[in-house]
Design an enzyme around this catalytic site. Structure first.
Site: not given
Length: 581
Positions: A259, A292, A382
């Site tokens: 992450d 990410e 999202q």
């Protein structure tokens, strides 16, 4: 499994045999540390060099323990392998060899076969409940499930990014053995399992490290979550490196998604992690490492990491599908069609250009294979970072969504879907936590204030209607029904085509470029490893576009297109064997 000793696995409670456990804690700011057992025994730990405290005692699996610092405060083990209840309570001694694996010969799947299904374990009811979905997902065409973070967090419910005990699987989801059973069962269905891990920060409640190991953090480095973690220290690096290896070696996860690595101010740590993993896993075993990374560092994908979540793909398609241009979507509002073409032809859209904040973002990515990019139309961020958690099918036309889904599932990028995408789930996915007191109030107000720059929530009264993250109802609303329907069949058909025509030939595939056809209409081509040319034409506008292809069409939506791309359509064609561009 590697021999465990102070040099190879320094942190936490490590069973040496069935009755003996070694406890080790890095506490450089403590004068005295003891292991406190639930039966009332208190055992002094012996000080070692460099701030370590260590002791070996008779202590079987299942023993509840915690550490006492300087006779003043009891704290959980920061490397606890399991918690009896929450982050503030007793840690548990865990035997990593207690579970008998039924699919011990599983060696994973090659990365190019990945079709990823991201899910939240808590929203689906825990480890055992997730296991019930495995047959359906395998039959759908999914080849890997990705679990949102499992590190023990405060309370019973959380997205997982507030974890404070990275080694302990969340106790409200089930036991470590139940998690292993889930992974084992997934392997039996041919499914790889990826874990989302958070190494850039700790959550706001339950992290005691700063009380006895201030050197774990860099007060002069600031992240969105507080002081930065000091990855320059060997003890800190090993804490996270050993954690990654625990998930991969003990739990047999098939990969990790790291992450927000842009918040890790130490690129050497990422490289060391990748190298340690490659060295430790068995030869012939497929283990995936995915990032990410807002920085779009293509250089990290050339050797050390398999792929990066491609936010650019999602963001530009979201703008084209919904016309939303608030906040970060504004970076994709200008020349959105050209940006989509660049994404399909080169991977990243931002490869060094300035964003709305004036900062350069990204590195050149055209030399990378298309499989270096994980593409998605939605993910937890999202959907969940929308004020009301709406899903994409509630924001755009059904035909436009079908065209975009065809692009997602039939491009050579690695597709990822979020739980419920395959059935156009009606349930939202909201941001939820289980904080209390002042922290709960701060999280609730902070959440609502995040949307002050969004046109729909300029009005404070409208922001006040944003669901309270700490309310149980917010979590309950976020559990998708996951019932198959016509849209599921659409996914099943496309994934069958992907499996037949693309997957065997993705190794060696290269992008051949993409061109703008008209507003919101693009054509893109890739040469697959067998030399055949894949072409995808997509039109996300309300106007038909004159365009055809000389290649055999393997899929089109709508099916009857003729010599033009109708409004909200996609066409996938594949050249015959031996034909080259």
């Amino acid at each position: 499994m590697p021999l465990r000793n102070m040099e190879t696995w320094p942190h936490g409670a490590i069973m040496l045999d069935a009755q003996h456990t070694r406890f080790a804690l890095w506490a450089p700011d403590a004068f005295y540390v003891s292991v406190e057992l639930e039966d009332g025994n208190s055992i002094a730990m012996l000080p070692q060099a460099d701030g370590w405290f260590e002791v070996e005692i008779k202590c079987p699996a299942g023993t509840r323990y915690r550490y006492n610092i300087d006779g003043e405060r009891d704290v959980p083990d920061p490397a606890s392998r399991a918690q009896a209840s929450d982050v503030h309570g007793w840690s548990l001694v865990v035997d990593p060899l207690a579970y008998t694996w039924q699919h011990a010969n599983w060696h994973g799947r090659p990365w190019h076969e990945a079709v990823i299904y991201e899910l939240h374990v808590g929203a689906l009811g825990g480890y055992a409940e997730v296991e019930k979905h495995l047959p359906r997902l395998a039959e759908l065409g999914v080849t890997a499930i990705e679990l949102m973070p499992l590190a023990q967090f405060p309370g019973e419910r959380n997205w997982g990014y507030d974890g404070v005990l990275p080694y302990a699987p969340q106790s409200s989801y089930g036991t470590p053995e139940q998690l292993k059973h889930l992974i084992d069962s997934a392997h039996g269905h041919g499914l790889a399992v990826i874990l989302d891990v958070v190494y850039n920060h700790f959550g706001p409640d339950g992290n005691y490290l700063g009380q006895y190991a201030k050197g774990f953090f860099q007060e002069d480095i600031h992240t969105p979550w507080g002081a930065g973690i000091d990855f320059n220290r060997r003890e800190v690096r090993d804490f996270f490196l050993d954690n990654a290896l625990m998930w991969l070696l003990e739990y047999r996860f098939d990969g990790l998604r790291l992450d927000a690595v842009h918040a890790i101010d130490n690129p050497g740590f990422l490289q060391e992690l990748a190298h340690r993993v490659r060295e430790q896993v068995d030869i012939g075993r497929h283990v995936w490492l995915v990032l990410e990374n807002e920085l779009n560092q293509a250089s990290l994908l050339q050797q050390d990491f398999d792929a990066q979540w491609n936010d650019d793909f999602h963001n530009v398609l979201h703008v084209l599908l919904t016309d939303e241009t608030d906040a970060y979507y504004s970076d994709f509002a200008t020349d959105a069609t050209a940006k989509l073409a660049r994404c399909l032809g080169e991977g990243f859209i931002y490869q060094g250009q300035a964003t709305r904040h004036g900062h350069a973002r990204g590195e050149p990515s055209a030399s990378l294979p298309p499989t270096a990019f994980v593409a998605f139309l939605q993910n937890h961020d999202q959907i969940g970072n929308r004020a009301l958690g709406e899903r994409l099918h509630q924001l755009c036309s059904p035909d436009a969504l079908k065209a975009a889904t065809a692009l997602l599932l039939m491009s050579p990028m690695i597709p990822l879907m979020f739980m419920g995408d395959e059935s156009n789930a009606r349930e939202p996915f909201l941001f939820f936590t289980d904080h209390h007191g002042d922290l709960a109030a701060a999280v609730r107000e902070g959440r609502r204030n995040e949307f002050a720059d969004f046109a729909a929530f300029h009005d404070p009264e409208r922001r006040a209607r944003i669901p309270d993250p700490n309310a149980l109802s917010t979590f309950a609303q976020s559990a998708p029904a996951l019932a198959d329907n016509a849209h599921t069949e659409f996914y099943r058909h496309l994934l069958g085509l992907r499996r037949e025509h693309l997957v065997p030939h993705l190794p060696g595939s290269v992008a051949l470029g993409a061109q703008v056809l008209a507003n919101a209409a693009v054509t893109a081509r890739w040469r697959l490893g067998n030399g055949r040319v894949l072409q995808i034409d997509i039109n996300l506008s309300a106007a038909a576009v004159a365009h055809t292809t000389t290649q055999p069409i393997i899929f089109a939506t709508p099916a009857d297109q003729g010599a033009q791309l109708p409004p909200y359509s996609a066409r996938v064609s594949l050249s015959p064997v031996g034909e080259h561009p």
